[in-house]
Design a protein around this motif. Sequence first.
Motif, PDB file in Angstrom:
ATOM      1  N   LEU A 173       0.866  -1.291  -0.331  1.00  0.00           N
ATOM      2  CA  LEU A 173       0.330  -0.025  -0.089  1.00  0.00           C
ATOM      3  C   LEU A 173       0.908   1.124   0.187  1.00  0.00           C
ATOM      4  N   ARG A 174       0.525   1.985  -0.903  1.00  0.00           N
ATOM      5  CA  ARG A 174       1.269   3.546  -0.840  1.00  0.00           C
ATOM      6  C   ARG A 174       0.689   4.271   0.196  1.00  0.00           C
ATOM      7  N   LEU A 175       1.449   5.349   0.595  1.00  0.00           N
ATOM      8  CA  LEU A 175       0.721   6.044   1.763  1.00  0.00           C
ATOM      9  C   LEU A 175      -0.713   6.482   1.635  1.00  0.00           C
ATOM     10  N   GLU A 176      -0.951   7.121   0.237  1.00  0.00           N
ATOM     11  CA  GLU A 176      -2.303   7.288   0.208  1.00  0.00           C
ATOM     12  C   GLU A 176      -3.354   6.482  -0.185  1.00  0.00           C
ATOM     13  N   ASP A 177      -2.782   5.166  -0.359  1.00  0.00           N
ATOM     14  CA  ASP A 177      -3.952   4.045  -0.502  1.00  0.00           C
ATOM     15  C   ASP A 177      -3.962   3.507   0.898  1.00  0.00           C
ATOM     16  N   ALA A 178      -3.141   3.584   1.862  1.00  0.00           N
ATOM     17  CA  ALA A 178      -3.270   3.273   3.254  1.00  0.00           C
ATOM     18  C   ALA A 178      -4.191   4.079   4.014  1.00  0.00           C
ATOM     19  N   THR A 179      -4.050   5.490   3.602  1.00  0.00           N
ATOM     20  CA  THR A 179      -4.814   6.438   4.274  1.00  0.00           C
ATOM     21  C   THR A 179      -6.412   6.252   3.902  1.00  0.00           C
ATOM     22  N   ALA A 180      -6.584   5.966   2.737  1.00  0.00           N
ATOM     23  CA  ALA A 180      -7.830   5.989   2.259  1.00  0.00           C
ATOM     24  C   ALA A 180      -8.416   4.464   2.626  1.00  0.00           C
ATOM     25  N   LEU A 181      -7.674   3.598   2.727  1.00  0.00           N
ATOM     26  CA  LEU A 181      -8.244   2.430   3.354  1.00  0.00           C
ATOM     27  C   LEU A 181      -8.638   2.505   4.663  1.00  0.00           C
ATOM     28  N   ARG A 182      -7.797   3.068   5.589  1.00  0.00           N
ATOM     29  CA  ARG A 182      -8.133   3.381   6.758  1.00  0.00           C
ATOM     30  C   ARG A 182      -9.458   4.208   7.127  1.00  0.00           C
ATOM     31  N   GLU A 183      -9.487   5.363   6.343  1.00  0.00           N
ATOM     32  CA  GLU A 183     -10.771   5.927   6.307  1.00  0.00           C
ATOM     33  C   GLU A 183     -11.784   5.465   5.813  1.00  0.00           C
ATOM     34  N   LYS A 184     -11.906   4.684   5.072  1.00  0.00           N
ATOM     35  CA  LYS A 184     -12.921   3.853   4.352  1.00  0.00           C
ATOM     36  C   LYS A 184     -13.436   2.607   5.449  1.00  0.00           C
ATOM     37  N   ALA A 185     -12.320   2.237   6.075  1.00  0.00           N
ATOM     38  CA  ALA A 185     -12.773   1.258   7.191  1.00  0.00           C
ATOM     39  C   ALA A 185     -13.556   1.802   8.473  1.00  0.00           C
ATOM     40  N   LEU A 186     -12.937   3.027   8.740  1.00  0.00           N
ATOM     41  CA  LEU A 186     -13.688   3.795   9.958  1.00  0.00           C
ATOM     42  C   LEU A 186     -14.994   3.970   9.480  1.00  0.00           C
ATOM     43  N   ALA A 187     -15.297   4.544   8.207  1.00  0.00           N
ATOM     44  CA  ALA A 187     -16.650   4.902   7.956  1.00  0.00           C
ATOM     45  C   ALA A 187     -17.583   3.704   7.808  1.00  0.00           C
ATOM     46  N   LEU A 188     -16.899   2.621   7.360  1.00  0.00           N
ATOM     47  CA  LEU A 188     -17.862   1.444   7.063  1.00  0.00           C
ATOM     48  C   LEU A 188     -18.101   0.835   8.720  1.00  0.00           C
ATOM     49  N   TYR A 189     -17.065   0.811   9.217  1.00  0.00           N
ATOM     50  CA  TYR A 189     -17.216   0.341  10.938  1.00  0.00           C
ATOM     51  C   TYR A 189     -18.472   1.303  11.539  1.00  0.00           C
ATOM     52  N   ARG A 190     -18.326   2.583  11.282  1.00  0.00           N
ATOM     53  CA  ARG A 190     -19.264   3.280  12.111  1.00  0.00           C
ATOM     54  C   ARG A 190     -20.501   3.473  11.601  1.00  0.00           C
ATOM     55  N   GLN A 191     -20.855   2.937  10.301  1.00  0.00           N
ATOM     56  CA  GLN A 191     -21.979   2.715   9.632  1.00  0.00           C
ATOM     57  C   GLN A 191     -22.761   1.468  10.079  1.00  0.00           C
ATOM     58  N   ARG A 192     -21.891   0.584  10.185  1.00  0.00           N
ATOM     59  CA  ARG A 192     -22.340  -1.069  10.559  1.00  0.00           C
ATOM     60  C   ARG A 192     -22.543  -1.200  11.810  1.00  0.00           C
ATOM     61  N   GLU A 193     -21.971  -0.395  12.860  1.00  0.00           N
ATOM     62  CA  GLU A 193     -22.133  -0.235  14.182  1.00  0.00           C
ATOM     63  C   GLU A 193     -23.297   0.591  14.615  1.00  0.00           C
ATOM     64  N   ARG A 194     -23.992   1.390  13.686  1.00  0.00           N
ATOM     65  CA  ARG A 194     -24.575   2.588  13.725  1.00  0.00           C
ATOM     66  C   ARG A 194     -24.089   3.472  14.989  1.00  0.00           C
ATOM     67  N   LEU A 195     -23.039   3.962  14.630  1.00  0.00           N
ATOM     68  CA  LEU A 195     -22.391   4.825  15.631  1.00  0.00           C
ATOM     69  C   LEU A 195     -22.258   6.141  15.350  1.00  0.00           C
ATOM     70  N   LEU A 196     -22.233   7.171  16.266  1.00  0.00           N
ATOM     71  CA  LEU A 196     -22.391   8.888  16.075  1.00  0.00           C
ATOM     72  C   LEU A 196     -21.392   8.952  15.160  1.00  0.00           C
ATOM     73  N   SER A 197     -21.268  10.159  14.347  1.00  0.00           N
ATOM     74  CA  SER A 197     -20.237  10.463  13.621  1.00  0.00           C
ATOM     75  C   SER A 197     -19.452  11.323  14.391  1.00  0.00           C
ATOM     76  N   PRO A 198     -18.169  11.693  13.960  1.00  0.00           N
ATOM     77  CA  PRO A 198     -17.491  12.691  14.513  1.00  0.00           C
ATOM     78  C   PRO A 198     -17.968  14.072  14.616  1.00  0.00           C
ATOM     79  N   GLU A 199     -18.653  14.460  13.666  1.00  0.00           N
ATOM     80  CA  GLU A 199     -19.485  15.537  14.069  1.00  0.00           C
ATOM     81  C   GLU A 199     -20.603  15.687  14.970  1.00  0.00           C
ATOM     82  N   GLU A 200     -21.176  14.572  15.068  1.00  0.00           N
ATOM     83  CA  GLU A 200     -22.371  14.461  16.149  1.00  0.00           C
ATOM     84  C   GLU A 200     -21.648  14.562  17.552  1.00  0.00           C
ATOM     85  N   ILE A 201     -20.411  13.960  17.722  1.00  0.00           N
ATOM     86  CA  ILE A 201     -19.799  14.032  19.001  1.00  0.00           C
ATOM     87  C   ILE A 201     -19.502  15.221  19.304  1.00  0.00           C
ATOM     88  N   HIS A 202     -18.877  16.124  18.211  1.00  0.00           N
ATOM     89  CA  HIS A 202     -18.247  17.624  18.517  1.00  0.00           C
ATOM     90  C   HIS A 202     -19.594  18.283  18.731  1.00  0.00           C
TER      91      HIS A 202
END
Length: 152
Positions: free
Chosen positions: A63-92
Amino acid sequence: MATTKASRRAMSQRGAVPDDACPKCGTLMVERKRTLQAPVNRTLVPVPHATHLRCPQCDEVVLRLEDATALREKALALYRQRERLLSPEEIHEIRQRFRLTSARLAVLLRSPVRLVERWEAGRLAQPPVVDSLLRVMRDVPGSVAVLKKSAA
């Protein structure tokens, strides 16, 4: 220009290995997209269509740096969606609504302040139990006062 194994070996001896050469066998890697997994809160989250480099010779994945960053961000978004978690904006918004600093919210949640800051910034996903407590704070009148009293 095609690079042969002999020319790659010669370039390697001179310290000039191509950036897209396989770290295992030296073959030029090819950009691909497929489902890769990334860890989020001790859970492997499959991320479809993840861009990466794959060696056609030995199947090494890089994974190039930009690929690893995109993978991490997508994984976080999918996890939040799957677990029905509050978004970072909602926490703020919850923190702002009750005029809490990150440090004070961390005390109420009994979590390290660095984690609260990372949840709010979107760099980490909060555990479901913390998400439930944040929802109680947001939705149940008087709950923040109770938490403040118990944290005192």
